[in-house]
Structures are given as structure tokens and as C-alpha cells.
Scaffold this motif. Sequence first.
Motif, PDB file in Angstrom:
ATOM      1  N   ASP A 143       0.833  -1.187   0.000  1.00 28.76           N
ATOM      2  CA  ASP A 143       0.000   0.000   0.000  1.00 28.76           C
ATOM      3  C   ASP A 143       0.885   1.261   0.000  1.00 28.76           C
ATOM      4  O   ASP A 143       1.805   1.357  -0.803  1.00 28.76           O
ATOM      5  N   GLY A 188      -1.323   1.089  -5.874  1.00 27.02           N
ATOM      6  CA  GLY A 188      -1.285   1.999  -7.003  1.00 27.02           C
ATOM      7  C   GLY A 188      -0.311   3.110  -6.680  1.00 27.02           C
ATOM      8  O   GLY A 188      -0.573   3.969  -5.837  1.00 27.02           O
ATOM      9  N   LEU A 193      -0.825   4.296 -10.306  1.00 24.73           N
ATOM     10  CA  LEU A 193      -2.049   4.915  -9.817  1.00 24.73           C
ATOM     11  C   LEU A 193      -2.747   5.600 -10.983  1.00 24.73           C
ATOM     12  O   LEU A 193      -2.151   6.444 -11.660  1.00 24.73           O
ATOM     13  N   ILE A 221     -10.265   8.795 -11.267  1.00 20.42           N
ATOM     14  CA  ILE A 221     -10.950   7.916 -10.324  1.00 20.42           C
ATOM     15  C   ILE A 221     -12.173   7.325 -11.031  1.00 20.42           C
ATOM     16  O   ILE A 221     -13.007   8.061 -11.565  1.00 20.42           O
ATOM     17  N   LYS A 247     -12.912   1.050  -4.546  1.00 22.13           N
ATOM     18  CA  LYS A 247     -11.506   0.745  -4.279  1.00 22.13           C
ATOM     19  C   LYS A 247     -10.652   2.003  -4.176  1.00 22.13           C
ATOM     20  O   LYS A 247      -9.598   1.990  -3.528  1.00 22.13           O
ATOM     21  N   THR A 248     -11.060   3.080  -4.842  1.00 18.37           N
ATOM     22  CA  THR A 248     -10.179   4.246  -4.969  1.00 18.37           C
ATOM     23  C   THR A 248     -10.850   5.574  -4.614  1.00 18.37           C
ATOM     24  O   THR A 248     -10.200   6.616  -4.697  1.00 18.37           O
ATOM     25  N   PHE A 253      -9.027   8.385  -2.479  1.00 19.70           N
ATOM     26  CA  PHE A 253      -7.900   9.199  -2.933  1.00 19.70           C
ATOM     27  C   PHE A 253      -8.341  10.655  -3.115  1.00 19.70           C
ATOM     28  O   PHE A 253      -7.661  11.582  -2.671  1.00 19.70           O
ATOM     29  N   TYR A 278      -1.464  11.326   0.806  1.00 22.56           N
ATOM     30  CA  TYR A 278      -2.307  11.499  -0.374  1.00 22.56           C
ATOM     31  C   TYR A 278      -2.198  12.923  -0.911  1.00 22.56           C
ATOM     32  O   TYR A 278      -2.140  13.143  -2.127  1.00 22.56           O
ATOM     33  N   SER A 316      -6.605  -4.754  -5.366  1.00 24.06           N
ATOM     34  CA  SER A 316      -6.815  -3.534  -6.143  1.00 24.06           C
ATOM     35  C   SER A 316      -6.082  -3.548  -7.470  1.00 24.06           C
ATOM     36  O   SER A 316      -6.579  -3.023  -8.461  1.00 24.06           O
ATOM     37  N   HIS A 321      -7.058  -6.957  -0.522  1.00 22.63           N
ATOM     38  CA  HIS A 321      -5.983  -5.963  -0.503  1.00 22.63           C
ATOM     39  C   HIS A 321      -4.964  -6.226   0.601  1.00 22.63           C
ATOM     40  O   HIS A 321      -3.767  -6.005   0.411  1.00 22.63           O
TER      41      HIS A 321
END
Length: 310
Positions: free
Chosen positions: A122, A148, A154, A158, A167-168, A171, A231, A263, A288
Motif C-alpha cells: 500500500d 497503485g 495509480l 478515479i 476501491k479508490t 484518494f 495522499y 486492487s 488488498h
Amino acid sequence: MHDPASASRAPGNPVRDLPLPDLAGFAHRWLDADGVRLHAVEGGQPDGPAVVLLAGFPQTWWAWRKVMPKLAGRCRVIAIDLPGQGHSERPDISYDTHTVAGHVHAAVEALGVSTYWLVAHDIGAWVAFSLALKHRSQLRGLALLDAGIPGITLPDAIPTDPEQAWKTWHFAFHLVPDLPETLLAGREREYVGWFLKAKTLSSDTFDDAETEQYAASVAAEGGLRASLAYYRDAAESARKNHEALEQQRLTVPVLGISGSNGSIPDMAASIRPWADRATGIVVPDAGHFIPDEQPDAVAAALTAFITDDV
């Protein structure tokens, strides 16, 4: 597990109100890592090949507790809490992955380790990728688990398809100034619990005590700010990754480890355009959080990866 009072007595511990879990056969260390105090948990064979483990959001070094004893029979095993994570200091610094990688590498050097394998999941894998570009001469191999990586794997957009968006989605949420802090303060338990349930193949992988432990780390002073900062500084991480990759490729052997229900379907394929040597495995029956869900498979893959080059 220690109580908070016991944790406060640990020499050098900068996060005194957070319970400090023990793992049999391993010792706690706090290291001056280029001006940031980082927590490391070390055990195994002092003369064996060194393996450094990094966890991601919303976990701590404890994510590796099931894997570490399985590596300790032949390796020197070192799990490090990233800045802002677990019992490491939560400094007001840039959390771009090249800056953080410098602190992690300094912690490893402070332990007297000259060359090592780096294994990361991660956000830990974000840091590990940047570290491998910056300190490749001291790495013997790099294993990346379901991540990612900014600017690398990544996606720029999105997804809005509900089958993928869960899943995302976070972010973008984490990038919004102030709002996550407003909504999450006091609700860290619910927030962390969602990730641990939604992103595992079996929703009972984590018990209540583990969820509470990870939530307490995020809730401890500076923890939420630091978690979000990784992030918020991801664009800078991506920029520095591309800047480094204009000068070189990843030259160390890379092992990509994916979960069958994770992911990133194929970590090795996602890294291969930037790496000279990348191989991969997909761990069955895993989401994950692969080290928690299938620790035997992860330990076996890492042992084979390390043994191949010893």
C-alpha cells in the motif's frame, strides 16, 4: 499488549498514549532517522540477510506480525513504522515519498544495515518504489504488494463505475482540504473499520481489537494529519518519481505480489515498464490486505525471492 502507561515508559517513544504491542522474539527500537524519530521492530538472525518491511494505510508495522516470525528463521527482520504511523514521530514535513524514503533509509542505516531487501504494501510501497530509485545500490531486491503508486500505477482518473469506485474513492476525498479532518475526527474507528472490512476477501479477517489498534494510531496526535498528507503530497511524489525515472530505471530485482481480489490485478505487469527485472505472483483467496489474509503465501514468496539471490 502493553497498556498506555507501559508504552509511555518505552525509551524514546514519541507516541506515549498509544498502546505498544509486542511480538515474541522481536524488540522495539527508536532511531534518529535524519531528524525524524522512527519506530522499528527487529528480530530474527543478526547475521542473516536483512529484510525491511513497510506497511500502508490505515495500518502500522503490526500488519506484518504473521509474516515476521516465518522469515525470522533465516533473515534479520526489521519492520518500520513510516513517519506519522504507529509509534513513529508525526512530524510536520513533506510526506512526498522521496522525502519519506530518505528518512526510512536513514533508519535502516542507523541499525547498521548496509544492504537489504525491501518489502512494502500500500502506501509503504509508494515509499519503497521511491527509495529503490534513490538508494538502489544498497537494495538487493524490492517486493511490492497491491499498491497503485503515484505517477506509476495509480490511475489519473478515479473510476465512477460502482464496481470499481469503492476501491479508490478515498484518494480524492483525502485530497480535499480540511473536510476529511472535520468529518473523521472522533470517527476514526468507523473509518478504519470500513477499509479493513471492505478491502479484505473475508470481512472477518480483522477482529475488533486489531481494528481498535489501527484506529487508535490514526487518532493519536498528528496521525490523521499525517495519513492524509501522503495522499495530499502524492502529486509531488509522482513528479519526483518521473524526474528520477528520466535518469534511470529500476535496476534491482522486483517481485510484484497481487491478491486474487485486490486492487491491482498484476503488480509485476504494472511495474515492468520501469524495471529491468520484474516477476510476479497472484496470491489466491486474498483481497488488498494480503499479509493479514494469506501470511503463509506471502512468507513463502518472500523466502523464495530472497533465497534466489543469496
